[in-house]
Enzyme design. Structure first.
Site, PDB file in Angstrom:
ATOM      1  N   ASP A  35       0.870  -1.186   0.000  1.00 18.60           N
ATOM      2  CA  ASP A  35       0.000   0.000   0.000  1.00 18.60           C
ATOM      3  C   ASP A  35       0.897   1.222   0.000  1.00 18.60           C
ATOM      4  O   ASP A  35       2.115   1.105   0.150  1.00 18.60           O
ATOM      5  CB  ASP A  35      -0.946  -0.012   1.225  1.00 18.60           C
ATOM      6  CG  ASP A  35      -2.269   0.674   0.899  1.00 18.60           C
ATOM      7  OD1 ASP A  35      -2.244   1.824   0.428  1.00 18.60           O
ATOM      8  OD2 ASP A  35      -3.322   0.051   1.091  1.00 18.60           O
ATOM      9  N   TYR A 143     -15.805   8.618 -10.386  1.00 17.28           N
ATOM     10  CA  TYR A 143     -15.512   7.219 -10.064  1.00 17.28           C
ATOM     11  C   TYR A 143     -16.097   6.293 -11.133  1.00 17.28           C
ATOM     12  O   TYR A 143     -15.410   5.417 -11.665  1.00 17.28           O
ATOM     13  CB  TYR A 143     -16.121   6.914  -8.693  1.00 17.28           C
ATOM     14  CG  TYR A 143     -16.005   5.487  -8.225  1.00 17.28           C
ATOM     15  CD1 TYR A 143     -14.792   4.967  -7.825  1.00 17.28           C
ATOM     16  CD2 TYR A 143     -17.139   4.671  -8.152  1.00 17.28           C
ATOM     17  CE1 TYR A 143     -14.692   3.667  -7.371  1.00 17.28           C
ATOM     18  CE2 TYR A 143     -17.047   3.373  -7.687  1.00 17.28           C
ATOM     19  CZ  TYR A 143     -15.820   2.875  -7.301  1.00 17.28           C
ATOM     20  OH  TYR A 143     -15.729   1.578  -6.845  1.00 17.28           O
ATOM     21  N   ILE A 173     -20.097  -3.059  -0.413  1.00 20.32           N
ATOM     22  CA  ILE A 173     -19.553  -4.191   0.349  1.00 20.32           C
ATOM     23  C   ILE A 173     -19.597  -3.870   1.845  1.00 20.32           C
ATOM     24  O   ILE A 173     -19.078  -2.850   2.292  1.00 20.32           O
ATOM     25  CB  ILE A 173     -18.079  -4.491  -0.050  1.00 20.32           C
ATOM     26  CG1 ILE A 173     -17.943  -4.661  -1.575  1.00 20.32           C
ATOM     27  CG2 ILE A 173     -17.565  -5.718   0.694  1.00 20.32           C
ATOM     28  CD1 ILE A 173     -18.651  -5.851  -2.156  1.00 20.32           C
TER      29      ILE A 173
HETATM   30  N1  SER Z   1     -19.102   0.941  -2.785  1.00 16.96           N
HETATM   31  C1  SER Z   1     -18.614   1.834  -3.796  1.00 16.96           C
HETATM   32  C2  SER Z   1     -18.908   3.248  -3.474  1.00 16.96           C
HETATM   33  O1  SER Z   1     -19.887   3.497  -2.818  1.00 16.96           O
HETATM   34  C3  SER Z   1     -19.253   1.496  -5.108  1.00 16.96           C
HETATM   35  O2  SER Z   1     -18.433   0.630  -5.788  1.00 16.96           O
HETATM   36  O3  SER Z   1     -18.202   4.099  -3.921  1.00 16.96           O
END
Ligand code: SER
Length: 318
Positions: A35, A143, A173
């Site tokens: 990292d 993003y 996640i």
């Molecule tokens: N969990 C991510 C985000 O909220 C989406 O890939 O940016």
């Protein structure tokens, strides 16, 4: 022979748990964590660790040669909410790190690459329910743009340079070991922390906004399973749709109330609500289920039980 693996971005939410799992399966010395700094003490002390700036090709190459690395998992990225605040930095990190790793594979210095994409590739013109694998993709976040472009480059390197790159579009996640940073879906983690510490939570996502989500153990299994799949079975070299469950803030709060009846949720949507509103409610991941036998284990009740159990332990010992 067990291949030697390098994880870039190993101190992060997914990188750390992927490192632990791969070390269990492959042996600690065969999994090199790296990292940009040593921000995760437990991870840094769990086995071989190198400082690497993912934007620096030569640093990655030197580490690959030093440890005889065969496979790279590129888990370093700026997530959706943070990327909106630092658009140029997100573009630079998310794209240059991907090119660095793809180029190492193109030059046959490494053999295999994992690179995560995201539900962030979709936008407000995408069908919202059961979003198909191949569909309209007009992301409106920095993003999402980096992930969509990244997908195109992965497919391009596979088709033109025979690079074995594998990818999934992660949903939100949920995990307890390492905190995430800068995502839109992170509310679904914060809420469990606050349920334990304060018995209340002010949510920055509106109560009926449904998003696709997954427990960390499922996400790590998906990642390792796609990397272990036969080359020929993987028909998609951009990125596979991947899904487990979908829920709204209201539904996750209800599931917490079953265990902590006094828990209260209030809503104060901010800029992250605008991001969430452009993303799908649910994902059709049948291609992943067909091509490499993907299946998830955890539903919302399982996740709530596990999160509350682990976080209660964590807060009572600290
Ligand atoms: N969990 C991510 C985000 O909220 C989406 O890939 O940016």
């Amino acid at each position: 022979m067990i291949s030697k693996v390098l994880i870039i971005g190993a101190c992060g939410q997914i990188g750390s748990e992927l490192t632990y799992k791969l070390r269990l399966e492959n042996g600690v010395e065969n999994v090199i964590a790296s990292d940009i700094n040593e921000s995760n003490f437990e991870l840094v002390n769990s086995g071989p660790f190198e400082i690497i700036d993912a934007k620096n090709y030569n640093q990655i190459k030197r580490c690959v040669e030093k440890h005889n690395i065969d496979t790279i998992y590129l888990m370093a990225a700026l997530l959706s909410a943070k990327a909106e605040q630092h658009p140029k930095m997100a573009w630079s990190l998310n794209m240059s790190s991907l090119f660095n790793v793809l180029d190492l594979a193109k030059e046959k210095i490494i053999n295999k690459v994992f690179w995560p994409s995201s539900i962030g590739v979709f936008g407000s013109t995408t069908p919202k329910s059961s979003t198909p694998q191949h569909t309209i993709m007009e992301p409106t976040t920095v993003y999402g743009i980096t992930k969509q472009v990244g997908e195109r480059w992965c497919e391009y390197y596979n088709k033109n340079y025979d690079v074995d790159v594998r990818s999934v579009r992660y949903p939100g996640i949920i995990s307890w070991k390492t905190l995430p940073g800068g995502g839109t879906t992170d509310y679904a983690i914060e809420i469990y922390h606050k349920a334990i510490t304060d018995k209340k939570y002010e949510c920055y996502i509106a109560e009926d906004t449904e998003l696709p989500m997954m427990f960390m153990d499922d996400a790590v299994n998906a990642t390792i399973n796609i990397m272990n799949a036969d080359y020929a079975s993987l028909k998609i070299r951009s990125s596979y749709n991947l899904a487990a469950i979908s829920f709204t803030p209201k539904q996750i709060a209800e599931s917490i109330k079953k265990h902590i009846p006094e828990f209260e949720i209030t809503y104060n949507p901010d800029f992250r609500q605008h991001i969430a509103a452009t993303w799908p409610k649910s994902i059709d991941d049948s291609k992943a289920r067909q091509d490499w036998n993907w299946c998830h284990d955890y539903n919302l009740e399982d996740i709530t039980k596990e999160m509350l159990k682990q976080l209660s332990n964590m807060y009572s010992v600290s």
